[in-house]
Design a protein around this motif. Structure first.
Motif, PDB file in Angstrom:
ATOM      1  N   UNK A  12       0.825  -1.204   0.000  1.00 48.88           N
ATOM      2  CA  UNK A  12       0.000   0.000   0.000  1.00 48.88           C
ATOM      3  C   UNK A  12       0.862   1.259   0.000  1.00 48.88           C
ATOM      4  N   UNK A  13       0.536   2.206  -0.882  1.00 51.07           N
ATOM      5  CA  UNK A  13       1.311   3.435  -0.988  1.00 51.07           C
ATOM      6  C   UNK A  13       2.478   3.332  -1.950  1.00 51.07           C
ATOM      7  N   UNK A  14       2.818   2.109  -2.376  1.00 54.27           N
ATOM      8  CA  UNK A  14       3.939   1.945  -3.302  1.00 54.27           C
ATOM      9  C   UNK A  14       3.504   2.106  -4.748  1.00 54.27           C
ATOM     10  N   UNK A  15       4.444   1.862  -5.641  1.00 57.90           N
ATOM     11  CA  UNK A  15       4.162   1.907  -7.071  1.00 57.90           C
ATOM     12  C   UNK A  15       4.624   0.607  -7.722  1.00 57.90           C
ATOM     13  N   UNK A  16       4.034   0.304  -8.855  1.00 55.56           N
ATOM     14  CA  UNK A  16       4.455  -0.874  -9.627  1.00 55.56           C
ATOM     15  C   UNK A  16       4.546  -0.465 -11.089  1.00 55.56           C
ATOM     16  N   UNK A  17       5.602  -0.934 -11.742  1.00 58.47           N
ATOM     17  CA  UNK A  17       5.838  -0.562 -13.136  1.00 58.47           C
ATOM     18  C   UNK A  17       4.949  -1.367 -14.080  1.00 58.47           C
ATOM     19  N   UNK A  18       4.538  -0.740 -15.170  1.00 58.27           N
ATOM     20  CA  UNK A  18       3.823  -1.405 -16.257  1.00 58.27           C
ATOM     21  C   UNK A  18       4.767  -1.552 -17.443  1.00 58.27           C
ATOM     22  N   UNK A  44       2.945 -13.158  -5.193  1.00 59.48           N
ATOM     23  CA  UNK A  44       3.595 -13.181  -3.867  1.00 59.48           C
ATOM     24  C   UNK A  44       2.815 -12.406  -2.813  1.00 59.48           C
ATOM     25  N   UNK A  45       2.238 -11.260  -3.210  1.00 61.87           N
ATOM     26  CA  UNK A  45       1.718 -10.308  -2.221  1.00 61.87           C
ATOM     27  C   UNK A  45       0.199 -10.195  -2.220  1.00 61.87           C
ATOM     28  N   UNK A  46      -0.496 -11.160  -2.799  1.00 64.72           N
ATOM     29  CA  UNK A  46      -1.951 -11.073  -2.853  1.00 64.72           C
ATOM     30  C   UNK A  46      -2.409 -10.194  -4.000  1.00 64.72           C
ATOM     31  N   UNK A  47      -3.680  -9.770  -3.923  1.00 69.45           N
ATOM     32  CA  UNK A  47      -4.270  -8.941  -4.978  1.00 69.45           C
ATOM     33  C   UNK A  47      -4.582  -7.565  -4.410  1.00 69.45           C
ATOM     34  N   UNK A  48      -4.318  -6.519  -5.178  1.00 71.36           N
ATOM     35  CA  UNK A  48      -4.434  -5.136  -4.704  1.00 71.36           C
ATOM     36  C   UNK A  48      -5.241  -4.279  -5.660  1.00 71.36           C
ATOM     37  N   UNK A  49      -6.062  -3.394  -5.102  1.00 73.59           N
ATOM     38  CA  UNK A  49      -6.610  -2.296  -5.889  1.00 73.59           C
ATOM     39  C   UNK A  49      -5.453  -1.367  -6.228  1.00 73.59           C
ATOM     40  N   UNK A  50      -5.451  -0.877  -7.436  1.00 69.23           N
ATOM     41  CA  UNK A  50      -4.356  -0.010  -7.875  1.00 69.23           C
ATOM     42  C   UNK A  50      -4.921   1.034  -8.827  1.00 69.23           C
ATOM     43  N   UNK A  51      -4.294   2.198  -8.830  1.00 72.64           N
ATOM     44  CA  UNK A  51      -4.762   3.324  -9.636  1.00 72.64           C
ATOM     45  C   UNK A  51      -3.746   3.564 -10.739  1.00 72.64           C
ATOM     46  N   UNK A  58       6.608   4.133 -23.471  1.00 77.16           N
ATOM     47  CA  UNK A  58       7.727   3.408 -22.870  1.00 77.16           C
ATOM     48  C   UNK A  58       7.337   2.678 -21.585  1.00 77.16           C
ATOM     49  N   UNK A  59       6.042   2.556 -21.312  1.00 79.36           N
ATOM     50  CA  UNK A  59       5.595   1.854 -20.122  1.00 79.36           C
ATOM     51  C   UNK A  59       4.703   2.747 -19.287  1.00 79.36           C
ATOM     52  N   UNK A  60       4.641   2.456 -17.991  1.00 77.75           N
ATOM     53  CA  UNK A  60       3.764   3.247 -17.143  1.00 77.75           C
ATOM     54  C   UNK A  60       3.905   2.798 -15.706  1.00 77.75           C
ATOM     55  N   UNK A  61       2.986   3.263 -14.863  1.00 77.67           N
ATOM     56  CA  UNK A  61       3.073   2.916 -13.446  1.00 77.67           C
ATOM     57  C   UNK A  61       1.685   2.878 -12.829  1.00 77.67           C
ATOM     58  N   UNK A  62       1.572   2.034 -11.805  1.00 81.82           N
ATOM     59  CA  UNK A  62       0.378   1.961 -10.971  1.00 81.82           C
ATOM     60  C   UNK A  62       0.718   2.484  -9.587  1.00 81.82           C
ATOM     61  N   UNK A  63      -0.238   3.157  -8.943  1.00 77.62           N
ATOM     62  CA  UNK A  63      -0.153   3.448  -7.510  1.00 77.62           C
ATOM     63  C   UNK A  63      -0.935   2.380  -6.774  1.00 77.62           C
ATOM     64  N   UNK A  64      -0.290   1.727  -5.823  1.00 75.64           N
ATOM     65  CA  UNK A  64      -0.922   0.612  -5.131  1.00 75.64           C
ATOM     66  C   UNK A  64      -1.744   1.148  -3.961  1.00 75.64           C
ATOM     67  N   UNK A  65      -3.000   0.696  -3.866  1.00 80.49           N
ATOM     68  CA  UNK A  65      -3.924   1.234  -2.861  1.00 80.49           C
ATOM     69  C   UNK A  65      -4.094   0.243  -1.710  1.00 80.49           C
ATOM     70  N   UNK A  66      -5.119  -0.567  -1.731  1.00 74.42           N
ATOM     71  CA  UNK A  66      -5.383  -1.475  -0.609  1.00 74.42           C
ATOM     72  C   UNK A  66      -5.483  -2.908  -1.092  1.00 74.42           C
ATOM     73  N   UNK A  67      -5.189  -3.838  -0.190  1.00 70.69           N
ATOM     74  CA  UNK A  67      -5.213  -5.255  -0.557  1.00 70.69           C
ATOM     75  C   UNK A  67      -6.654  -5.759  -0.597  1.00 70.69           C
ATOM     76  N   UNK A  68      -7.010  -6.470  -1.665  1.00 70.34           N
ATOM     77  CA  UNK A  68      -8.354  -7.057  -1.788  1.00 70.34           C
ATOM     78  C   UNK A  68      -8.363  -8.540  -1.418  1.00 70.34           C
TER      79      UNK A  68
END
Lengths: 243, 243
Positions: A12-18, A44-51, A58-68
């Motif tokens: 939560x609060x982190x980012x993930x690359x696309x 590894x870390x379950x499933x998360x809502x992400x924005x 060249x790609x993109x990014x998600x903001x990780x919100x809460x675990x579902x």
């Protein structure tokens, strides 16, 4: 809601690359915009809502919100399949993902065409099917190995469901119920369209871990046998259960 | 050995006509010559050894020799399937033939694309799969009908296996074992990729003949659901049996 498999850690609060392909898919195919929500998982870390934060060439990014959903391990089930022709092999990999296999080792047999398997494409099919089916991991498609090598290094505690169309094996459900407890490690072995050779059949049946099963009186194509065997395994020992 | 489905009656010493496509297949694809043997069946008279008499551009003929198998009726099992996209619908028809369905009625639902179904092509797929799988008949693919019409004329003695992904139905094997004796008439109902609408689900569940079942925790594509449901039905009540 769109589900995507990502490689970055999820918190939560982190980012993930696309990847560029994922960014294109979200922005152009699904027409999502910055701020729209999807679901993300990485095995590894379950499933998360992400924005969606950004998506470009060249790609993109998600903001990780809460675990579902919490990460959960599926059954230790592999589908070992002979290298059959490409369309059916692709179907088999897709269905292995939908039916909860954890790995798909490819196998070279005497009656297998030695043709090239496009592992990257098969793995991409496994990822897409895993995203669609709602599971929390992705089965690993493994590079082709010779059947003789696979059998000579067989781990003794791993049961082998051998779909034997030539023999007089007992019906699959009965054999599985007698042959194992839920929770154990299993591999389902599916042969090529021409079947295993007599020498191969003898070698498989010699394995103490082998559980020969019948899939009924009709001759099944490899994809039908694979899907049927996965379904019956999950019904007898896995999460389709409750006979 | 090559197996062909023919329309003529089959009796020792008689002849059976080949279509131009069948004559081309035997002579050019399989490179058979006059005098070579194949197997022939027509859904009524069992399976027969037959000798190729002639094969040309306008068709050909078989000489019927001796019966290899008596005609036997499979289970009275139909697979009613919503009109899904063409590649998956073709897979479903092929697998219905391999897994012993007797009929494949096509169904129009609220979330079905009203697109055209090529019945002749689907029936040809059913014939080819039946030839390959070794069965003695060919499932009939039936023209699309609206779900509401299908349900309002439902024969009361025919059980309906309803693969309900939205509900809390019991696992398929348990529901089937509780819901029927081997020998009865059944239809398996498979919905479109988007699922049935809530109104459709309610209408199906209202049917006294309906047996709602779950196919597990993952979301399955229509072809996976169809193959899994056919396999579990045959394992619980048909010829994959022996739980």
């Amino acid at each position: 809601m769109v589900r995507l498999w990502v490689t970055d850690d999820l918190a939560g609060g982190g980012r993930a690359a696309l990847t560029p392909d994922q960014a294109h898919y979200l922005a152009t195919v699904m027409r999502l915009r910055a701020g729209d929500e999807i679901l993300a998982f990485n095995g590894r870390d379950g499933e998360w809502r992400a924005r969606l934060a950004d998506a470009g060439k060249r790609g993109g990014a998600l903001e990780i919100l809460t675990r579902t959903r919490e990460q959960a391990e599926g059954a230790d089930l592999a589908l070992a399949v002979a290298l059959v022709k490409r369309p059916r092999l692709e179907t088999i990999v897709e269905k292995a993902a939908e039916l909860g296999a954890r790995a798909v080792p490819l196998v070279i047999t005497e009656r297998t065409n030695p043709g090239h398997a496009n592992l990257a494409r098969l793995q991409a099919i496994a990822v897409e099917a895993s995203e669609q089916t709602g599971r929390l991991d992705v089965p690993q498609v493994a590079a082709p190995e010779r059947l003789a090598d696979l059998l000579s290094n067989w781990p003794s505690e791993r049961r082998l469901m051998f779909c034997d169309e030539a023999g007089e094996a007992p019906p699959a459900l009965a054999a599985l119920s007698a042959g194992g407890e839920p929770g154990g490690a299993w591999t389902i072995l599916i042969g090529p369209e021409g079947g295993f050779s007599p020498a191969e059949r003898a070698q498989i049946r010699k394995l103490p871990a082998a559980v020969p099963v019948s899939l009924g009186p009709r001759i099944l194509r490899a994809d039908t046998a694979a899907i049927g065997a996965l379904t019956l395994w999950q019904a007898a020992l896995g999460d389709l259960g409750g006979a």
